[in-house]
Design a protein around this motif. Structure first.
Motif, PDB file in Angstrom:
ATOM      1  N   ILE A   1       0.831  -1.200   0.000  1.00 31.09           N
ATOM      2  CA  ILE A   1       0.000   0.000   0.000  1.00 31.09           C
ATOM      3  C   ILE A   1       0.869   1.254   0.000  1.00 31.09           C
TER       4      ILE A   1
ATOM      5  N   ILE B   1      -6.603   4.139   6.455  1.00 33.64           N
ATOM      6  CA  ILE B   1      -6.779   2.735   6.073  1.00 33.64           C
ATOM      7  C   ILE B   1      -6.578   1.898   7.331  1.00 33.64           C
TER       8      ILE B   1
ATOM      9  N   VAL C   1      -9.552  -2.895   5.475  1.00 35.21           N
ATOM     10  CA  VAL C   1      -8.821  -3.885   4.694  1.00 35.21           C
ATOM     11  C   VAL C   1      -8.826  -5.229   5.421  1.00 35.21           C
TER      12      VAL C   1
ATOM     13  N   SER D   1      -5.946  -0.658  -2.888  1.00 32.77           N
ATOM     14  CA  SER D   1      -6.202   0.424  -1.941  1.00 32.77           C
ATOM     15  C   SER D   1      -6.398   1.749  -2.664  1.00 32.77           C
TER      16      SER D   1
END
Length: 351
Positions: A97, A136, A159, A317
């Motif tokens: 990410i 995130i 996630v 992402s």
């Protein structure tokens, strides 16, 4: 001209390269340099753009983002909160990410929540105070600040473990339920009916969905939940949980030889328990885990595992965040492609 710029740099009290220094180095006005650095190039020549960008690189200029963040009420920072960064799978996801966000011009700030609600809340508040562009969360837990920030905080992306209190929150990662069904299909196809299942706490939705997928898939073949040996130990350290749960299994007479572990780390712990009892974990047992840990090919060739390759998380992402930023009120879950990684060894009892 470079020498004059260097002199100015040395006279700069805070040691920071200024926009004026970049403009002087490129031989343009401050206003022109500012427009080019901010991506407005339609009123200047290609040569001027190249000259300014070359000066930016030569002087190692970084625009001050604080003022821009205050004006726009957001920064280039993306917060990533991970439940256990020491887990190699989470570390690989975070690295993927970070690379993708860096390519998009963002800076990622990594925080380890240790799966504690109070620590998660502390970092959520800090990301809000830093005017983070988004947060995130890899492995979210329910917490008071999380509940408040759905409405008033920066955009959040969940996630691998969905938002614990809102199924409509943006999600990206593995389809936990589907992977459980796929493992059940593998067992049924190989004629295996006698299995043990290791899991930790079931208030974490990833393990819950995986387990339910396994149970539903096996039930369709007539293998009911009561027919499966469940070994459950509370704890956040999956190595220790797997080790202790495997001890429970080995205390049974004629224990199952195929062991389903709801994470690869659980399987690592179970494997060690077997070896310490002077048993052969490869010949006598078959282990199936979840997550496709990147260390498996190096240290766990004996482990069958299902999961998503880490490189998919970066692109996923960015795609999921862009959907949120584009104003999709309830973006559909972005399930990344998963696959089975088999050891090549037959499972005990395989037909």
């Amino acid at each position: 001209m470079p020498a004059k710029t260097e002199s100015r740099k040395n006279n700069n009290k805070n040691g920071r390269v200024s926009l004026a220094m970049v403009a002087a180095h490129a031989g343009v006005s401050i206003a022109t340099a500012s427009r080019i650095i901010n991506g407005i190039t339609n009123k200047v020549s290609k040569q001027t753009v190249e000259r300014v960008r070359a000066s930016v690189e030569a002087l190692h200029y970084r625009p001050a983002s604080i003022g821009r963040a205050l004006r726009c009420q957001e920064s280039r920072i993306i917060g990533l909160l991970a439940a256990a960064i020491e887990n190699p799978t989470m570390a690989a996801i975070a690295a993927s990410i970070e690379r993708a966000l860096r390519d998009e011009g963002y800076v990622m700030s990594v925080c380890d929540t240790y799966e504690r609600a109070d620590v998660q809340d502390e970092y959520l508040l800090e990301m809000q105070s830093q005017l983070a562009r988004a947060v995130i969360i890899v492995g979210a837990v329910g917490s008071p600040v999380l509940d408040r920030m759905r409405e008033s905080g920066p955009p959040m992306l969940f996630v691998n473990r969905p938002d614990p209190n809102d199924s409509n929150s943006p999600y990206m990662g593995i389809d936990n339920y589907r992977t459980g069904r796929d493992v059940a299909d593998l067992l049924i196809a190989r004629g295996i009916r006698n299995v043990a299942l290791i899991h930790g706490s079931l208030d974490r939705t990833a393990a819950t969905y995986r387990r339910q997928g396994v149970l539903d898939g096996l039930a369709e073949a007539g293998i009911m939940e009561r027919d499966i040996l469940h070994a459950h130990v509370e704890g956040l350290n999956h190595l220790e949980v797997g080790y202790a749960a495997m001890a429970q299994i080995l205390e049974r007479d004629n224990p199952p030889r195929v062991i389903l572990c709801m994470s690869d780390m659980l399987a690592y712990g179970a494997y060690r328990q077997v070896t310490e009892r002077a048993m052969d974990p490869v010949r006598d047992f078959g282990f199936i885990g979840f997550d496709a840990c990147p260390l498996n090919p190096w240290i766990a060739g004996w482990l069958n595992s299902i999961g998503v390759s880490a490189e998919h998380y970066g692109r996923g992402s960015v795609a999921a965040l862009k959907a949120v930023w584009d104003g999709e009120e309830r973006p559909s879950p972005l399930f990344l492609p998963h696959s089975l990684h088999l050891s090549g060894q037959p499972l005990p009892g395989e037909k």
